[in-house]
Design a protein around this motif. Sequence first.
Motif, PDB file in Angstrom:
ATOM      1  N   ASP A 308       0.837  -1.214   0.000  1.00  0.00           N
ATOM      2  CA  ASP A 308       0.000   0.000   0.000  1.00  0.00           C
ATOM      3  C   ASP A 308       0.865   1.253   0.000  1.00  0.00           C
ATOM      4  O   ASP A 308       0.528   2.252  -0.651  1.00  0.00           O
ATOM      5  CB  ASP A 308      -0.904   0.037   1.238  1.00  0.00           C
ATOM      6  N   ILE A 309       1.946   1.197   0.742  1.00  0.00           N
ATOM      7  CA  ILE A 309       2.838   2.358   0.831  1.00  0.00           C
ATOM      8  C   ILE A 309       3.445   2.664  -0.538  1.00  0.00           C
ATOM      9  O   ILE A 309       3.475   3.817  -0.979  1.00  0.00           O
ATOM     10  CB  ILE A 309       3.949   2.100   1.881  1.00  0.00           C
ATOM     11  N   ASP A 310       3.884   1.629  -1.212  1.00  0.00           N
ATOM     12  CA  ASP A 310       4.463   1.828  -2.553  1.00  0.00           C
ATOM     13  C   ASP A 310       3.414   2.344  -3.535  1.00  0.00           C
ATOM     14  O   ASP A 310       3.674   3.230  -4.341  1.00  0.00           O
ATOM     15  CB  ASP A 310       5.066   0.520  -3.077  1.00  0.00           C
ATOM     16  N   ALA A 311       2.207   1.766  -3.454  1.00  0.00           N
ATOM     17  CA  ALA A 311       1.131   2.203  -4.357  1.00  0.00           C
ATOM     18  C   ALA A 311       0.809   3.670  -4.111  1.00  0.00           C
ATOM     19  O   ALA A 311       0.665   4.463  -5.043  1.00  0.00           O
ATOM     20  CB  ALA A 311      -0.112   1.346  -4.135  1.00  0.00           C
ATOM     21  N   GLN A 312       0.722   4.037  -2.846  1.00  0.00           N
ATOM     22  CA  GLN A 312       0.385   5.410  -2.488  1.00  0.00           C
ATOM     23  C   GLN A 312       1.469   6.382  -2.971  1.00  0.00           C
ATOM     24  O   GLN A 312       1.176   7.435  -3.508  1.00  0.00           O
ATOM     25  CB  GLN A 312       0.173   5.501  -0.967  1.00  0.00           C
ATOM     26  N   MET A 313       2.716   5.988  -2.801  1.00  0.00           N
ATOM     27  CA  MET A 313       3.831   6.830  -3.263  1.00  0.00           C
ATOM     28  C   MET A 313       3.696   7.063  -4.775  1.00  0.00           C
ATOM     29  O   MET A 313       3.868   8.171  -5.278  1.00  0.00           O
ATOM     30  CB  MET A 313       5.136   6.100  -2.940  1.00  0.00           C
ATOM     31  N   ASP A 314       3.368   5.998  -5.441  1.00  0.00           N
ATOM     32  CA  ASP A 314       3.175   6.028  -6.878  1.00  0.00           C
ATOM     33  C   ASP A 314       2.061   7.005  -7.269  1.00  0.00           C
ATOM     34  O   ASP A 314       2.201   7.819  -8.173  1.00  0.00           O
ATOM     35  CB  ASP A 314       2.769   4.603  -7.273  1.00  0.00           C
ATOM     36  N   GLN A 327      -0.140  18.808  -5.710  1.00  0.00           N
ATOM     37  CA  GLN A 327      -1.487  18.359  -5.354  1.00  0.00           C
ATOM     38  C   GLN A 327      -1.397  17.068  -4.570  1.00  0.00           C
ATOM     39  O   GLN A 327      -0.844  16.090  -5.052  1.00  0.00           O
ATOM     40  CB  GLN A 327      -2.369  18.141  -6.585  1.00  0.00           C
ATOM     41  N   PRO A 328      -1.914  17.090  -3.351  1.00  0.00           N
ATOM     42  CA  PRO A 328      -1.783  15.873  -2.551  1.00  0.00           C
ATOM     43  C   PRO A 328      -2.734  14.778  -3.004  1.00  0.00           C
ATOM     44  O   PRO A 328      -3.672  15.030  -3.751  1.00  0.00           O
ATOM     45  CB  PRO A 328      -2.139  16.341  -1.141  1.00  0.00           C
ATOM     46  N   CYS A 329      -2.473  13.587  -2.545  1.00  0.00           N
ATOM     47  CA  CYS A 329      -3.318  12.436  -2.836  1.00  0.00           C
ATOM     48  C   CYS A 329      -3.518  11.727  -1.510  1.00  0.00           C
ATOM     49  O   CYS A 329      -2.562  11.450  -0.791  1.00  0.00           O
ATOM     50  CB  CYS A 329      -2.608  11.527  -3.836  1.00  0.00           C
ATOM     51  N   LEU A 330      -4.763  11.490  -1.166  1.00  0.00           N
ATOM     52  CA  LEU A 330      -5.068  10.888   0.126  1.00  0.00           C
ATOM     53  C   LEU A 330      -5.391   9.403  -0.018  1.00  0.00           C
ATOM     54  O   LEU A 330      -6.057   9.003  -0.957  1.00  0.00           O
ATOM     55  CB  LEU A 330      -6.275  11.612   0.747  1.00  0.00           C
ATOM     56  N   ALA A 331      -4.923   8.615   0.926  1.00  0.00           N
ATOM     57  CA  ALA A 331      -5.271   7.190   0.953  1.00  0.00           C
ATOM     58  C   ALA A 331      -6.081   6.908   2.208  1.00  0.00           C
ATOM     59  O   ALA A 331      -5.737   7.369   3.293  1.00  0.00           O
ATOM     60  CB  ALA A 331      -4.011   6.340   0.944  1.00  0.00           C
ATOM     61  N   LEU A 332      -7.178   6.177   2.048  1.00  0.00           N
ATOM     62  CA  LEU A 332      -7.976   5.754   3.201  1.00  0.00           C
ATOM     63  C   LEU A 332      -7.999   4.233   3.245  1.00  0.00           C
ATOM     64  O   LEU A 332      -8.157   3.587   2.214  1.00  0.00           O
ATOM     65  CB  LEU A 332      -9.419   6.259   3.086  1.00  0.00           C
ATOM     66  N   VAL A 333      -7.837   3.700   4.438  1.00  0.00           N
ATOM     67  CA  VAL A 333      -7.959   2.251   4.607  1.00  0.00           C
ATOM     68  C   VAL A 333      -9.130   2.000   5.548  1.00  0.00           C
ATOM     69  O   VAL A 333      -9.209   2.602   6.622  1.00  0.00           O
ATOM     70  CB  VAL A 333      -6.678   1.632   5.209  1.00  0.00           C
ATOM     71  N   CYS A 334     -10.023   1.133   5.124  1.00  0.00           N
ATOM     72  CA  CYS A 334     -11.201   0.832   5.943  1.00  0.00           C
ATOM     73  C   CYS A 334     -11.149  -0.619   6.420  1.00  0.00           C
ATOM     74  O   CYS A 334     -10.981  -1.535   5.613  1.00  0.00           O
ATOM     75  CB  CYS A 334     -12.474   1.068   5.119  1.00  0.00           C
ATOM     76  N   ALA A 335     -11.252  -0.794   7.722  1.00  0.00           N
ATOM     77  CA  ALA A 335     -11.227  -2.142   8.305  1.00  0.00           C
ATOM     78  C   ALA A 335     -12.579  -2.440   8.939  1.00  0.00           C
ATOM     79  O   ALA A 335     -12.836  -2.053  10.067  1.00  0.00           O
ATOM     80  CB  ALA A 335     -10.117  -2.234   9.345  1.00  0.00           C
ATOM     81  N   PRO A 336     -13.469  -3.114   8.192  1.00  0.00           N
ATOM     82  CA  PRO A 336     -14.811  -3.333   8.739  1.00  0.00           C
ATOM     83  C   PRO A 336     -14.894  -4.450   9.784  1.00  0.00           C
ATOM     84  O   PRO A 336     -15.622  -4.332  10.752  1.00  0.00           O
ATOM     85  CB  PRO A 336     -15.650  -3.676   7.502  1.00  0.00           C
ATOM     86  N   TYR A 337     -14.142  -5.529   9.569  1.00  0.00           N
ATOM     87  CA  TYR A 337     -14.330  -6.709  10.426  1.00  0.00           C
ATOM     88  C   TYR A 337     -13.091  -7.100  11.222  1.00  0.00           C
ATOM     89  O   TYR A 337     -12.949  -8.235  11.628  1.00  0.00           O
ATOM     90  CB  TYR A 337     -14.798  -7.902   9.567  1.00  0.00           C
ATOM     91  N   TYR A 338     -12.202  -6.166  11.414  1.00  0.00           N
ATOM     92  CA  TYR A 338     -11.015  -6.470  12.213  1.00  0.00           C
ATOM     93  C   TYR A 338     -11.445  -6.683  13.660  1.00  0.00           C
ATOM     94  O   TYR A 338     -12.148  -5.845  14.241  1.00  0.00           O
ATOM     95  CB  TYR A 338     -10.016  -5.317  12.092  1.00  0.00           C
ATOM     96  N   SER A 339     -11.030  -7.794  14.233  1.00  0.00           N
ATOM     97  CA  SER A 339     -11.512  -8.128  15.580  1.00  0.00           C
ATOM     98  C   SER A 339     -10.974  -7.166  16.641  1.00  0.00           C
ATOM     99  O   SER A 339     -11.506  -7.109  17.742  1.00  0.00           O
ATOM    100  CB  SER A 339     -11.129  -9.564  15.922  1.00  0.00           C
ATOM    101  N   PHE A 351      -3.978   7.873   5.376  1.00  0.00           N
ATOM    102  CA  PHE A 351      -2.526   7.986   5.469  1.00  0.00           C
ATOM    103  C   PHE A 351      -1.960   8.646   4.224  1.00  0.00           C
ATOM    104  O   PHE A 351      -2.625   8.789   3.195  1.00  0.00           O
ATOM    105  CB  PHE A 351      -1.879   6.623   5.757  1.00  0.00           C
ATOM    106  N   TRP A 352      -0.738   9.083   4.353  1.00  0.00           N
ATOM    107  CA  TRP A 352      -0.020   9.755   3.277  1.00  0.00           C
ATOM    108  C   TRP A 352       1.426   9.319   3.412  1.00  0.00           C
ATOM    109  O   TRP A 352       1.854   8.951   4.516  1.00  0.00           O
ATOM    110  CB  TRP A 352      -0.167  11.272   3.447  1.00  0.00           C
ATOM    111  N   VAL A 353       2.168   9.301   2.325  1.00  0.00           N
ATOM    112  CA  VAL A 353       3.522   8.756   2.421  1.00  0.00           C
ATOM    113  C   VAL A 353       4.578   9.836   2.220  1.00  0.00           C
ATOM    114  O   VAL A 353       4.526  10.601   1.255  1.00  0.00           O
ATOM    115  CB  VAL A 353       3.726   7.611   1.410  1.00  0.00           C
ATOM    116  N   MET A 354       5.491   9.882   3.147  1.00  0.00           N
ATOM    117  CA  MET A 354       6.610  10.807   3.032  1.00  0.00           C
ATOM    118  C   MET A 354       7.774  10.029   2.432  1.00  0.00           C
ATOM    119  O   MET A 354       8.076   8.921   2.876  1.00  0.00           O
ATOM    120  CB  MET A 354       6.989  11.327   4.416  1.00  0.00           C
TER     121      MET A 354
END
Length: 447
Positions: A308-314, A327-339, A351-354
């Motif tokens: 995900d980090i590499d994809a986001q950097m891309d 122009q920034p690009c935002l990434a959102l990760v959604c965890a619906p069923y994480y216990s 998240f965003w990647v530096m």
Amino acid sequence: ALDPQSPAGAGLAGEEALEEEEEEPEPEPGPENSEDSEKAAPGYGLGGGAGGTGGGGRGCVLTRRGITLRVLLKDALIEPGSGVLSIYYLGKKFIGDLLPDGKITWQETGQVFNSPSAWATYCKKLVNPAKKSGCGWASVKYKGQKLDQYKATWLKRHQPNAPSAAEEAGPPGKRPENKGRVPVRYCTLGSRDLARNPHTLVEVTSFTAINKFQPFNVSVSSNVLLLLDFHSHLTRSEVVGYLGGRWDTNSQLLTVLRAFPCRSRLGDADTAAAIEEEICQSLFLRGLSLVGWYHSHPCSPALPSLQDIDAQMDYQLKLQGSGNSFQPCLALVCAPYYSGNQGPESKISPFWVMPPPEQRPNDYGIPMEVEMTYVQDGFLTNDILHEMMLLVDFYKGAPDVVKFQDLWNQEQTYLDKLKVSLASRTPKDQGLCHVLEQVYCLLKNSS
Ligand SMILES: [Zn+2]
């Protein structure tokens, strides 16, 4: 810059781009020179380099892990045969033979097609010349069952994070478990290491912890979170979508206004390309820009993986463009069923990647925690409701669809859980919210 022929022309261009992407000669190539379609390909799509090699990241590329009929044949999920493939479209029926090499012969004329989408597009256009794409895997059936269901089965077997079949068959009420994806801290990673599992989750770092300011502000609308949370709940497989909004250079504010779910399967390049073209048009028609993407981690924490980090950097580099305007690009990760989530509410993390420090170019990008202002929308729109219906329909009958009448814990069904999660993301005006009940009804009946 937008193409002058859009929006009407954009559809045409996209369709050609789709055919071009497949890198398969059509039985009757159109008169247009496909060279043009490259230029017309939407430069504001994350999958921007449409006809390209598709190496690396996700997005357009995400869904391009090349599952073909040949792959399904090789793994014995389907078998070659006469008349095993069919398309029903606007009352017309098309029958095809599946060849041992994964190609399709249309019985009526004997024409050979290289992929379900090529065949579906061709047939549908015969019936309806305005039809833009075939959405092959969803509209072609093998022995009466949609091909994308076979693909989902294949993915289930091969996806590392998909819940196992045993778990699926387990007693109701058993929550999907976190499959040992224990997050690591960024500082323990060191230089890039090919031997490292790309699915390794990484803790995010806060800007304050490194004495920096977040380089841009973010506000996100409740309807965005509502829609992407809904999407993420529907299946035990990973989902993906885009974020539309606006970037204001003066205030350095990124406003996220609309989520655009990809109604395609991970690995389904054919459908993904068509869906992404549709999303690009949707953005354009609403006067929005592409400002980011989202995806789900169905049962693991809402933290980015190395991949995900590499994809986001891309994506950040793609959206930034070649000019000197940022122009920034935002990434959102959604965890619906994480216990590990607290209660029924999904965890949605931006998240965003530096980039790594200059003296350490071989390190991974640093996943940074982003602070967002939550803006409650005034009302739910028909647009959003319509999108929800389409999503329900898309996952209907799939082997990895969540069965909402099943128990999620001792007292609550998956539907109860979903309702609670969405309740925190509903708009001020509850006017249209009764329609949500209809969506819930659909869910109960279709899973
Ligand atoms: Zn991920």
